[in-house]
Design a protein around this motif. Sequence first.
Motif, PDB file in Angstrom:
ATOM      1  N   ILE A  43       0.897  -1.155   0.000  1.00  0.00           N
ATOM      2  CA  ILE A  43       0.000   0.000   0.000  1.00  0.00           C
ATOM      3  C   ILE A  43       0.940   1.210   0.000  1.00  0.00           C
ATOM      4  CG2 ILE A  43      -1.752   1.278   1.287  1.00  0.00           C
ATOM      5  CD1 ILE A  43      -2.567  -1.433   2.571  1.00  0.00           C
ATOM      6  N   GLN A  80      -5.178  -0.775  10.323  1.00  0.00           N
ATOM      7  CA  GLN A  80      -5.026  -1.950   9.454  1.00  0.00           C
ATOM      8  C   GLN A  80      -5.659  -3.182  10.119  1.00  0.00           C
ATOM      9  OE1 GLN A  80      -4.332  -1.635   6.431  1.00  0.00           O
ATOM     10  NE2 GLN A  80      -3.717   0.492   6.492  1.00  0.00           N
ATOM     11  N   LYS A  86      -9.484  -5.687  12.911  1.00  0.00           N
ATOM     12  CA  LYS A  86     -10.240  -6.928  12.690  1.00  0.00           C
ATOM     13  C   LYS A  86     -10.880  -7.488  13.955  1.00  0.00           C
ATOM     14  CE  LYS A  86      -7.953  -8.419   8.351  1.00  0.00           C
ATOM     15  NZ  LYS A  86      -7.155  -7.337   7.836  1.00  0.00           N
ATOM     16  N   PHE A 143      -1.954 -13.679   5.256  1.00  0.00           N
ATOM     17  CA  PHE A 143      -3.168 -12.960   5.664  1.00  0.00           C
ATOM     18  C   PHE A 143      -4.089 -12.625   4.492  1.00  0.00           C
ATOM     19  CE2 PHE A 143      -2.179  -8.700   4.171  1.00  0.00           C
ATOM     20  CZ  PHE A 143      -0.787  -8.649   4.159  1.00  0.00           C
ATOM     21  N   ASN A 187      -7.723 -11.295   6.077  1.00  0.00           N
ATOM     22  CA  ASN A 187      -8.496 -10.371   5.240  1.00  0.00           C
ATOM     23  C   ASN A 187      -9.852 -10.920   4.826  1.00  0.00           C
ATOM     24  OD1 ASN A 187      -6.163  -8.947   5.497  1.00  0.00           O
ATOM     25  ND2 ASN A 187      -5.986  -8.414   3.333  1.00  0.00           N
ATOM     26  N   GLU A 210      -4.921   2.493  -0.354  1.00  0.00           N
ATOM     27  CA  GLU A 210      -5.281   1.111  -0.099  1.00  0.00           C
ATOM     28  C   GLU A 210      -6.310   0.622  -1.129  1.00  0.00           C
ATOM     29  OE1 GLU A 210      -5.649   0.118   3.871  1.00  0.00           O
ATOM     30  OE2 GLU A 210      -6.526  -1.789   3.359  1.00  0.00           O
ATOM     31  N   TYR A 239      -1.305 -13.907  12.013  1.00  0.00           N
ATOM     32  CA  TYR A 239      -1.193 -14.538  10.698  1.00  0.00           C
ATOM     33  C   TYR A 239      -0.581 -15.930  10.814  1.00  0.00           C
ATOM     34  CZ  TYR A 239      -1.546  -9.537   9.822  1.00  0.00           C
ATOM     35  OH  TYR A 239      -1.893  -8.222   9.853  1.00  0.00           O
ATOM     36  N   GLY A 274      -0.904  -5.854  12.777  1.00  0.00           N
ATOM     37  CA  GLY A 274      -1.395  -5.197  11.568  1.00  0.00           C
ATOM     38  C   GLY A 274      -0.230  -4.784  10.697  1.00  0.00           C
ATOM     39  N   VAL A 275      -0.504  -4.568   9.419  1.00  0.00           N
ATOM     40  CA  VAL A 275       0.557  -4.334   8.447  1.00  0.00           C
ATOM     41  C   VAL A 275       1.189  -2.944   8.603  1.00  0.00           C
ATOM     42  CG1 VAL A 275      -0.808  -3.415   6.527  1.00  0.00           C
ATOM     43  CG2 VAL A 275       1.088  -4.962   6.055  1.00  0.00           C
TER      44      VAL A 275
HETATM   45  N1  GLN Z   1      -5.593  -3.188   4.970  1.00  0.00           N
HETATM   46  C1  GLN Z   1      -4.679  -4.295   4.889  1.00  0.00           C
HETATM   47  C2  GLN Z   1      -5.066  -5.155   3.707  1.00  0.00           C
HETATM   48  O1  GLN Z   1      -6.231  -5.359   3.534  1.00  0.00           O
HETATM   49  C3  GLN Z   1      -4.774  -5.071   6.157  1.00  0.00           C
HETATM   50  C4  GLN Z   1      -3.878  -6.254   6.163  1.00  0.00           C
HETATM   51  C5  GLN Z   1      -2.993  -6.318   7.353  1.00  0.00           C
HETATM   52  O2  GLN Z   1      -2.920  -5.440   8.213  1.00  0.00           O
HETATM   53  N2  GLN Z   1      -2.253  -7.387   7.395  1.00  0.00           N
HETATM   54  O3  GLN Z   1      -4.264  -5.616   2.954  1.00  0.00           O
END
Ligand code: GLN
Length: 319
Positions: free
Chosen positions: A32, A67, A71, A100, A117, A167, A252, A269-270
């Motif tokens: 992203i 990110q 979830k 993920f 995801n 994104e 993950y 998170g990413v």
């Molecule tokens: N927004 C990111 C995605 O959909 C979330 C993934 C992540 O944090 N691993 O790719």
Amino acid sequence: FVIPDFVGFVKDVEDIYWKCKSNTDGKVADYIPQLARYSPESWGVSICTIDGQRYSIGDVDIPFTLQSCSKPLTYAIALEKLGPNVVHSYVGQEPSGRNFNELVLDYNNKPHNPMINAGAILTCSLIHALIKPEMTMAEKFDYVMNWFKRLSGGDNIGFNNAVFLSEREAADRNYALGFYMRENKCYPKRTNLKEVMDFYFQCCSMETTCEAMSVIAATLANGGICPTTEEKIFRPEVVRDVLSIMHSCGTYDYSGQFAFKVGLPAKSGVSGGMMLVIPNVMGIFAWSPPLDQLGNSVRGVQFCEELVNVFNFHRYDNL
Ligand code: GLN
């Protein structure tokens, strides 16, 4: 106090913080484009106990996007409103054993779990089509943001529009997952996929800080009651389910190793966030953008592992 010698505890946390700071492994996410702009130097840790003791060190007030740390929160909203039977008729409880964003469903043709995801896009479709079908997209956005705000004790949860747009532009895989699930009839009736995808990207692009996130983690540690406002936000059974899935699926394809070594529910998170919940004790949030191969924050994982080496927080430490 749950941590009687908080000053002593914090001294050890500080040592771990500096130890992790010198670790320069990993790479800032760049799939992203807007995420690639974050500094690999950034490193912050915030702690909030269930009785409201707070501690922060490092870059704890630099905003970053949630990110995947969103979830467990959207999953909790779905559970609170629909209950586990409905939610889990759409999404599983099993680690996927894959990336993920892997283009894969389980043997029932459902997403494996709500922490990857596919599962999180599905959770968003439940809020969208089952919980608040009457709301406009703008109202749904406010609805989720309000939950996040209450969870953080009224802290300022923001939104990063540049990350959202970036994104959405770079979302081929997420769209592929979205369509693949539609092909497999994963969604509730009346789901508008385009809107669900936007809603998912918006949840990922909510912006916050380590400090605010540590309160959210502490609300989970405290069974759904925010320790700073004492507001009851989620029922304890909801939090139990959320923490169970975080424990088995939160990091993950490192989740098995994480459960083995750290033995605590967590979610990464990413953007480099790592939310760690020590049930009935405290919430911790660590943030540092460089990620390992599997997509977890290098310093975040190291911090959690060092922490349980020093303190007996692992679920099976006290046998
Ligand atoms: N927004 C990111 C995605 O959909 C979330 C993934 C992540 O944090 N691993 O790719």
